[in-house]
Design a protein around this motif. Structure first.
Motif, PDB file in Angstrom:
ATOM      1  N   GLN A   7      16.965 -89.356  63.092  1.00 36.67           N
ATOM      2  CA  GLN A   7      15.580 -89.440  63.619  1.00 36.67           C
ATOM      3  C   GLN A   7      15.196 -88.037  63.912  1.00 36.67           C
ATOM      4  OE1 GLN A   7      17.175 -91.653  66.964  1.00 36.67           O
ATOM      5  NE2 GLN A   7      15.679 -92.836  67.068  1.00 36.67           N
ATOM      6  N   TYR A   8      16.036 -86.931  63.672  1.00 33.92           N
ATOM      7  CA  TYR A   8      15.591 -85.622  63.789  1.00 33.92           C
ATOM      8  C   TYR A   8      15.404 -84.711  62.629  1.00 33.92           C
ATOM      9  CZ  TYR A   8      16.514 -87.478  68.362  1.00 33.92           C
ATOM     10  OH  TYR A   8      16.351 -88.147  69.818  1.00 33.92           O
ATOM     11  N   ILE A   9      16.382 -85.194  61.777  1.00 35.91           N
ATOM     12  CA  ILE A   9      16.405 -84.192  60.442  1.00 35.91           C
ATOM     13  C   ILE A   9      15.684 -85.111  59.341  1.00 35.91           C
ATOM     14  CG2 ILE A   9      17.765 -82.914  59.046  1.00 35.91           C
ATOM     15  CD1 ILE A   9      19.737 -82.845  61.412  1.00 35.91           C
ATOM     16  N   LYS A  10      14.527 -84.703  58.840  1.00 35.48           N
ATOM     17  CA  LYS A  10      14.010 -85.454  57.824  1.00 35.48           C
ATOM     18  C   LYS A  10      14.570 -85.102  56.334  1.00 35.48           C
ATOM     19  CE  LYS A  10      11.852 -87.929  60.811  1.00 35.48           C
ATOM     20  NZ  LYS A  10      12.710 -89.021  61.359  1.00 35.48           N
TER      21      LYS A  10
ATOM     22  N   ALA B 235      20.408 -78.044  63.463  1.00 34.27           N
ATOM     23  CA  ALA B 235      19.172 -78.750  63.643  1.00 34.27           C
ATOM     24  C   ALA B 235      19.776 -80.035  64.454  1.00 34.27           C
ATOM     25  CB  ALA B 235      18.504 -79.159  62.393  1.00 34.27           C
ATOM     26  N   CYS B 236      20.966 -80.325  64.226  1.00 36.51           N
ATOM     27  CA  CYS B 236      21.296 -81.468  64.957  1.00 36.51           C
ATOM     28  C   CYS B 236      21.180 -81.564  66.509  1.00 36.51           C
ATOM     29  CB  CYS B 236      22.936 -81.594  64.661  1.00 36.51           C
ATOM     30  SG  CYS B 236      23.541 -82.934  65.673  1.00 36.51           S
ATOM     31  N   THR B 237      20.571 -82.683  67.060  1.00 28.89           N
ATOM     32  CA  THR B 237      20.350 -82.674  68.480  1.00 28.89           C
ATOM     33  C   THR B 237      21.517 -83.192  69.174  1.00 28.89           C
ATOM     34  OG1 THR B 237      19.311 -84.828  68.251  1.00 28.89           O
ATOM     35  CG2 THR B 237      17.756 -83.108  68.155  1.00 28.89           C
ATOM     36  N   THR B 238      22.756 -83.544  68.523  1.00 23.55           N
ATOM     37  CA  THR B 238      24.005 -84.286  69.104  1.00 23.55           C
ATOM     38  C   THR B 238      23.504 -85.552  69.809  1.00 23.55           C
ATOM     39  OG1 THR B 238      23.820 -83.196  71.438  1.00 23.55           O
ATOM     40  CG2 THR B 238      24.877 -81.863  69.556  1.00 23.55           C
ATOM     41  N   CYS B 239      22.694 -86.359  68.836  1.00 19.62           N
ATOM     42  CA  CYS B 239      22.199 -87.664  69.598  1.00 19.62           C
ATOM     43  C   CYS B 239      23.481 -88.663  69.273  1.00 19.62           C
ATOM     44  CB  CYS B 239      20.943 -88.100  68.945  1.00 19.62           C
ATOM     45  SG  CYS B 239      21.194 -88.898  67.444  1.00 19.62           S
ATOM     46  N   TYR B 240      24.277 -88.333  68.622  1.00 17.48           N
ATOM     47  CA  TYR B 240      25.416 -89.200  68.201  1.00 17.48           C
ATOM     48  C   TYR B 240      25.193 -90.300  67.171  1.00 17.48           C
ATOM     49  CZ  TYR B 240      28.053 -88.167  72.780  1.00 17.48           C
ATOM     50  OH  TYR B 240      28.486 -87.437  73.994  1.00 17.48           O
ATOM     51  N   ALA B 241      23.727 -90.575  66.905  1.00 16.27           N
ATOM     52  CA  ALA B 241      23.296 -91.544  66.174  1.00 16.27           C
ATOM     53  C   ALA B 241      24.200 -91.734  64.578  1.00 16.27           C
ATOM     54  CB  ALA B 241      21.914 -91.755  66.036  1.00 16.27           C
TER      55      ALA B 241
ATOM     56  N   GLU C  57      26.892 -94.251  64.277  1.00 15.03           N
ATOM     57  CA  GLU C  57      26.313 -95.772  64.254  1.00 15.03           C
ATOM     58  C   GLU C  57      25.706 -96.089  62.722  1.00 15.03           C
ATOM     59  OE1 GLU C  57      23.504 -96.916  66.943  1.00 15.03           O
ATOM     60  OE2 GLU C  57      23.705 -99.154  66.472  1.00 15.03           O
ATOM     61  N   TYR C  58      25.090 -94.908  62.168  1.00 18.82           N
ATOM     62  CA  TYR C  58      24.340 -95.110  60.778  1.00 18.82           C
ATOM     63  C   TYR C  58      25.301 -95.239  59.822  1.00 18.82           C
ATOM     64  CZ  TYR C  58      20.190 -93.807  63.414  1.00 18.82           C
ATOM     65  OH  TYR C  58      19.126 -93.745  64.272  1.00 18.82           O
ATOM     66  N   CYS C  59      26.633 -94.637  59.914  1.00 16.90           N
ATOM     67  CA  CYS C  59      27.841 -94.639  58.712  1.00 16.90           C
ATOM     68  C   CYS C  59      28.217 -96.014  58.980  1.00 16.90           C
ATOM     69  CB  CYS C  59      28.917 -93.753  58.907  1.00 16.90           C
ATOM     70  SG  CYS C  59      30.051 -93.995  57.973  1.00 16.90           S
TER      71      CYS C  59
ATOM     72  N   PRO D 244      30.670 -89.501  60.892  1.00 17.30           N
ATOM     73  CA  PRO D 244      30.239 -88.231  60.679  1.00 17.30           C
ATOM     74  C   PRO D 244      29.895 -87.357  61.691  1.00 17.30           C
ATOM     75  CG  PRO D 244      28.608 -90.143  60.307  1.00 17.30           C
ATOM     76  CD  PRO D 244      30.042 -90.635  60.534  1.00 17.30           C
ATOM     77  N   PHE D 245      29.470 -87.694  63.000  1.00 20.10           N
ATOM     78  CA  PHE D 245      29.292 -86.941  63.935  1.00 20.10           C
ATOM     79  C   PHE D 245      30.305 -86.309  64.366  1.00 20.10           C
ATOM     80  CE2 PHE D 245      28.588 -86.469  68.687  1.00 20.10           C
ATOM     81  CZ  PHE D 245      27.787 -85.500  68.542  1.00 20.10           C
ATOM     82  N   TYR D 246      31.474 -86.763  64.536  1.00 16.92           N
ATOM     83  CA  TYR D 246      32.658 -85.917  65.248  1.00 16.92           C
ATOM     84  C   TYR D 246      32.833 -84.927  64.203  1.00 16.92           C
ATOM     85  CZ  TYR D 246      33.795 -90.311  67.915  1.00 16.92           C
ATOM     86  OH  TYR D 246      33.403 -91.095  68.833  1.00 16.92           O
ATOM     87  N   MET D 247      32.579 -85.168  62.710  1.00 21.24           N
ATOM     88  CA  MET D 247      32.652 -84.021  61.691  1.00 21.24           C
ATOM     89  C   MET D 247      31.880 -83.096  61.959  1.00 21.24           C
ATOM     90  SD  MET D 247      33.944 -82.889  59.030  1.00 21.24           S
ATOM     91  CE  MET D 247      34.971 -84.021  58.111  1.00 21.24           C
ATOM     92  N   ILE D 248      30.583 -83.325  62.263  1.00 21.81           N
ATOM     93  CA  ILE D 248      29.566 -82.437  62.662  1.00 21.81           C
ATOM     94  C   ILE D 248      30.021 -81.403  63.725  1.00 21.81           C
ATOM     95  CG2 ILE D 248      27.166 -82.127  63.525  1.00 21.81           C
ATOM     96  CD1 ILE D 248      26.075 -84.343  61.986  1.00 21.81           C
ATOM     97  N   VAL D 249      30.325 -82.052  64.744  1.00 23.55           N
ATOM     98  CA  VAL D 249      30.888 -81.315  66.227  1.00 23.55           C
ATOM     99  C   VAL D 249      31.984 -80.374  65.588  1.00 23.55           C
ATOM    100  CG1 VAL D 249      31.612 -81.562  68.352  1.00 23.55           C
ATOM    101  CG2 VAL D 249      30.204 -83.130  67.435  1.00 23.55           C
TER     102      VAL D 249
HETATM  103  S1  SF4 Z   1      23.923 -86.389  65.953  1.00 23.14           S
HETATM  104 FE1  SF4 Z   1      23.857 -87.274  63.700  1.00 23.14          FE
HETATM  105  S2  SF4 Z   1      21.930 -88.571  63.934  1.00 23.14           S
HETATM  106 FE2  SF4 Z   1      21.734 -87.290  65.749  1.00 23.14          FE
HETATM  107  S3  SF4 Z   1      20.521 -85.586  65.178  1.00 23.14           S
HETATM  108 FE3  SF4 Z   1      22.679 -85.020  64.828  1.00 23.14          FE
HETATM  109  S4  SF4 Z   1      22.904 -85.406  62.616  1.00 23.14           S
HETATM  110 FE4  SF4 Z   1      21.199 -86.456  63.282  1.00 23.14          FE
END
Ligand code: SF4
Ligand SMILES: Cc1cc2nc3c(=O)[nH]c(=O)nc-3n(C[C@H](O)[C@H](O)[C@H](O)COP(=O)(O)OP(=O)(O)OC[C@H]3O[C@@H](n4cnc5c(N)ncnc54)[C@H](O)[C@@H]3O)c2cc1C
Ligand code: SF4
Lengths: 349, 460
Positions: free
Chosen positions: A24-27, A51-57, A60-62, A68-73
């Motif tokens: 929802q935050y990174i287009k 850019a990630c807002t850490t919304c965790y979403a 759920e989308y995967c 993937p969120f744990y990978m980002i962190v």
């Molecule tokens: S946690 Fe995932 S879905 Fe949420 S802002 Fe970050 S990259 Fe986007």
């Protein structure tokens, strides 16, 4: 040392990269998403990490359960990216440090976890908790630590979580009813993703309430209410509990209003985002969310997470809507009163 | 030999005169670290005439006389160093007048901050005064006498700057009006347009006269108030952050806290400030403005605002704040004293470093609250250490730490606030000799027999 269990093969085969394209935050279009996500996986710099807002979403989308969120962190921490200002992270790191101050009740093999949230001390009473009321743990020693996902602190989770799990085990607890959604997410999603063993059976409180309400069937009066539900970030890690919530609402005669920002398109409470990205984005998200709640004319706005309650309940009330926690809604159905109310906070001058 | 006790009971009802050891014991000490010394008599006058008669008696017999308010200044200023008469002002606690159009309150010499605050809240909710964070029994007069600071200090200066007139019983017994009330029925200024004589009584720690009435300025009390909390982990950034916020002219009070416990405080400097408004729109505008004022620190990730939940806000909004009092008992046993230089705000980082060094050196819990004064012209920086009164060793260490802090502050641009006797001595040592000479002449002129709170500002 614990390492994230992540299947890069799944990503290689993944065509539409929904984890990124649905953000929802990174287009991102699919091509850019694929390219940037590959950079993340390869440990290269990608603007996604900033850019990630850490919304965790994205978890759920995967559709392949690849976290993937744990990978980002993980990558954010490795690259020293600070999702929030350093002092805010320091405050969180320090304030939840286990220091040997905790509360345990008259514990049974089945126990309630209040996490480190005093709200549950008010909520977990009455008929629905008759047998377990005093079998509860509370404090930093039992704090699930998932919050550090917002702060690129996987290392801290890896350090503290096994100790927390051990604290719970040492109490002889075999079944832990997690009153905080995020605790359940920690024990069923986060810990396994890092190969951290959980030697007790975590139960989401929705499932606990379903059982209780079924047992108290004769005492349950359908409420006949329409509610707007505030879905919180940690549910993104355990989207399956949404079904339990639907069943729970069904049992107590509550209609979950169809609204734009619920389920996969939910908006978080935005207070973590305020501290991380500033007030404009947070205000915009809260406005959209509150407008949307209001548009369905709910009898109540229902909260799952106490942190969402702290962030939004006052604002909900200021718009003439009534905030209530899921537990309290169930308590209404068995003829009890709402226990968690907004304190009337008068600005003393 | 004359019987002072009997003379005192002929002035004040005998229920309010005492020479009983148990009472003298209590009046011989304060909650801080200075050694106890008992008075010989305690008197609680209720009128200016009674005060006058007591002062005349003390003068005639050359007995020391020490005025006392709430006794909370912590630095031994109300410990009667030479015995004599302790004048407890608590019975002179009337609120004589609220002059709404003139925006001032006329009170007596022992009226407490708590009483004035509740009176205004009940009867004039649109007006307020500058309340300090001491427990509510602190008196308005004594707080001004020691140049205290309160919730309006960031905007309006020291609490003594907000005084607009005095009635004083001089050490020789005359009653004297100071400011416009000397000429007019109105108490609108403590000096201008006349020669400002009020400074003969502020900062002198009760050594130049007894204030029996005082007018304090009242200011608008906006309908809404909110608190914001900004954190940084870099002490060297604190002065600029303070200044930037002060220069918005939008904030009320600003206090920076540094302490290692509770743990959530560790590793950060807590910059707490307040905004007020008559509508939610006004508040929101100020909130946003302050956010953007500090944006550069936020962007660089060196600082950030904390989202405060309602239960966190409520104690922060309470006035006075209970947190300092709570900290005062961290070591249990209720011992608390702080050395509080008034200093340039640019010294924040070096002071805080010294605070932490001394805590390690003397093995003490520390805390510091730095309040911005007058938009940043200076700050009060408290070096606070707690101790258990039942533990002589810790008390000794705390005193050593405070003494060292005071020396350090004085060598680094600071001037001691409400100095204890030791701090007064080092201040005098550093003072321009001509200033000291002027003070000596003034003191001699006002108090020829040296009866007023002797030991303090002993410049004679
Ligand atoms: S946690 Fe995932 S879905 Fe949420 S802002 Fe970050 S990259 Fe986007
Ligand atoms: C927890 C805590 C928090 C505090 N926070 C603050 C704060 O935020 N701001 C602040 O300014 N202070 C603070 N203080 C310090 C102090 O408590 C206050 O300054 C307080 O207002 C002092 O008033 P008092 O009545 O206790 O003074 P006392 O200690 O009774 O007297 C102070 C001095 O005034 C003289 N005096 C008293 N009455 C008269 C009179 N009628 N005429 C002439 N001289 C007189 C005394 O002889 C003495 O020298 C704090 C103290 C504590 C314990
Ligand atoms: S994390 Fe999931 S959604 Fe994202 S690319 Fe990999 S498999 Fe696809």
């Amino acid at each position: 040392m614990y390492e994230l269990i992540f299947d890069r093969e799944k990503c290689a085969r993944c065509k539409s990269i929904p984890c990124m394209t649905k953000c929802q935050y990174i287009k991102l279009d699919t091509v850019t998403a694929k390219k940037e996500w590959q950079k993340v996986l390869d440990g290269e710099d990608s603007f996604i990490l900033e850019a990630c807002t850490t919304c965790y979403a994205c978890n759920e989308y995967c559709p392949h359960g690849n976290n993937p969120f744990y990978m980002i962190v993980d990558r954010q921490e490795k690259k020293g990216i600070l999702p929030s200002p350093r002092p805010i992270i320091t405050m969180w790191v320090n304030q939840c440090e286990p220091v040997g101050k905790f509360t345990v009740g008259l514990l049974q093999e089945k126990a309630l976890s209040y996490c480190f949230l005093a709200h549950f001390n008010v909520l977990a009473h009455g008929k629905l908790f008759e047998d377990l009321e005093y079998s509860a743990v509370y404090g930093q020693e039992f704090f699930c630590n998932a919050v550090y996902l917002h702060y690129a602190k996987t290392s801290l989770i890896k350090e503290r979580l096994p100790k927390i799990i051990e604290n719970i085990r040492k109490q002889g607890i075999k079944e832990l009813v997690c009153l905080h959604d995020e605790c359940y997410a920690t024990y069923t999603s986060l810990a396994p993703a890092y190969g951290i063993e959980v030697p007790f059976h975590p139960i989401h409180y929705y499932d606990y309430l379903i059982e209780k309400l079924k047992a108290l069937k004769d005492k349950v009066k359908p409420l006949g209410l329409k509610v707007a539900y505030q879905r919180n970030c940690s549910t993104r890690l355990i989207p399956e509990v949404d079904k339990s919530l639907d069943e729970l609402f069904n049992l107590i005669g509550v209609e979950r209003a169809v609204r734009k920002y619920d389920r996969k398109n939910a908006l978080c409470c935005a207070e973590i985002i305020r501290m991380a990205k500033g007030p404009e984005l947070a205000d915009e998200l809260q406005k959209k969310n509150l407008d949307d709640m209001q548009s369905v004319k709910p009898d109540y706005v229902v909260f799952n997470c106490p942190a969402c309650w702290d962030s939004l309940a006052t604002k909900v009330a200021e718009r003439g809507m009534k905030p209530i926690h899921v537990i309290d809604l169930c308590r209404l159905a068995v003829g009890e009163e709402q226990s968690l109310n907004l304190e009337k906070m008068e600005a003393e001058v | 030999m004359i019987d002072i006790y009997n003379e005192l009971t002929s002035i004040v009802d005998k229920d309010f005169v005492s020479n009983k050891p148990e009472e003298l014991y209590i009046y011989g000490r304060d909650p801080g670290l200075m050694p106890a010394h008992e008075p010989e008599y305690v008197v609680m006058p209720s009128t200016v005439e009674e005060v006058q008669a007591i002062v005349r008696l003390a003068n005639r017999e050359k007995i020391a006389i020490v005025p006392k308010g709430g006794g909370l200044s912590l630095t031994g200023l109300v410990i009667p160093q030479k015995g004599g008469i302790l004048l407890d002002m608590k019975k002179m606690d009337r609120i004589i007048e609220i002059n709404e159009k003139g925006s001032y309150a006329l009170i007596e010499g022992g009226t407490t901050h708590g009483a004035l605050k509740s009176h205004l809240l009940k009867n004039y909710p649109h007006l307020r005064h500058s309340i300090p964070d001491s427990p509510p029994i602190a008196t308005v007069v004594a707080n001004a006498v020691i140049h205290g600071q309160g919730r309006l200090t960031q905007q309006r200066g020291f609490n003594s700057d907000m005084v607009c007139g005095l009635e004083v019983v001089l050490p020789t017994g005359e009653v004297c009006k100071i400011g416009t009330s000397a000429v007019s029925d109105y108490w609108f200024s403590k000096g201008a347009p006349l020669p400002d004589l009020s400074s003969l009584f502020f900062g002198w720690c009760g050594t130049t006269g007894i204030i029996t009435k005082m007018a304090v300025k009242l200011y608008p009390c906006k309908k809404l108030r909110d608190v914001m909390l900004f954190l940084t982990d870099r002490a060297e950034l604190v002065p600029d952050i303070m200044l930037k916020l002060g220069r918005t002219e939008m904030i009320e009070d600003l206090v920076v806290t540094a302490q290692p416990i509770p743990l959530r405080y560790a590793g950060n400097y807590y910059i707490l400030f307040y905004i007020t408004g008559d509508s939610e729109e006004e508040l929101e505008y100020k909130r946003k403005y302050c956010w953007h004022t500090l944006w550069e620190y936020f962007e660089k990730r060196d600082g950030g605002f904390v989202s405060l939940v309602p239960e966190m806000k409520a104690p922060l909004l309470s006035m006075p704040s209970k947190d300092t009092t709570r900290f005062a008992d961290v070591s249990k046993g209720g011992g608390f004293e702080y050395s509080g230089p008034i200093a340039p705000i640019e010294k924040y980082a070096v002071y805080v470093k010294k605070l932490e060094e001394l805590a390690v050196k003397y093995n003490l819990y520390y805390s510091s609250a730095a309040r911005m004064i007058d938009g940043g012209h200076s700050m009060m920086f408290s070096f606070s250490y707690t101790f258990n009164r039942a533990d002589a060793q810790t008390m000794k260490r705390a005193k050593q730490a405070l003494d060292e802090a005071a020396e350090y502050a004085l060598d680094n641009g600071g001037v001691m606030w409400k100095p204890n006797l030791d701090e007064q001595k080092i201040t005098i040592r550093k003072m321009d000799p001509n200033t000291l000479e002027l003070m000596t002449r003034i003191k001699k002129l006002l108090d020829p027999n040296g009866i007023m709170n002797p030991g303090n500002w002993e410049v004679l």
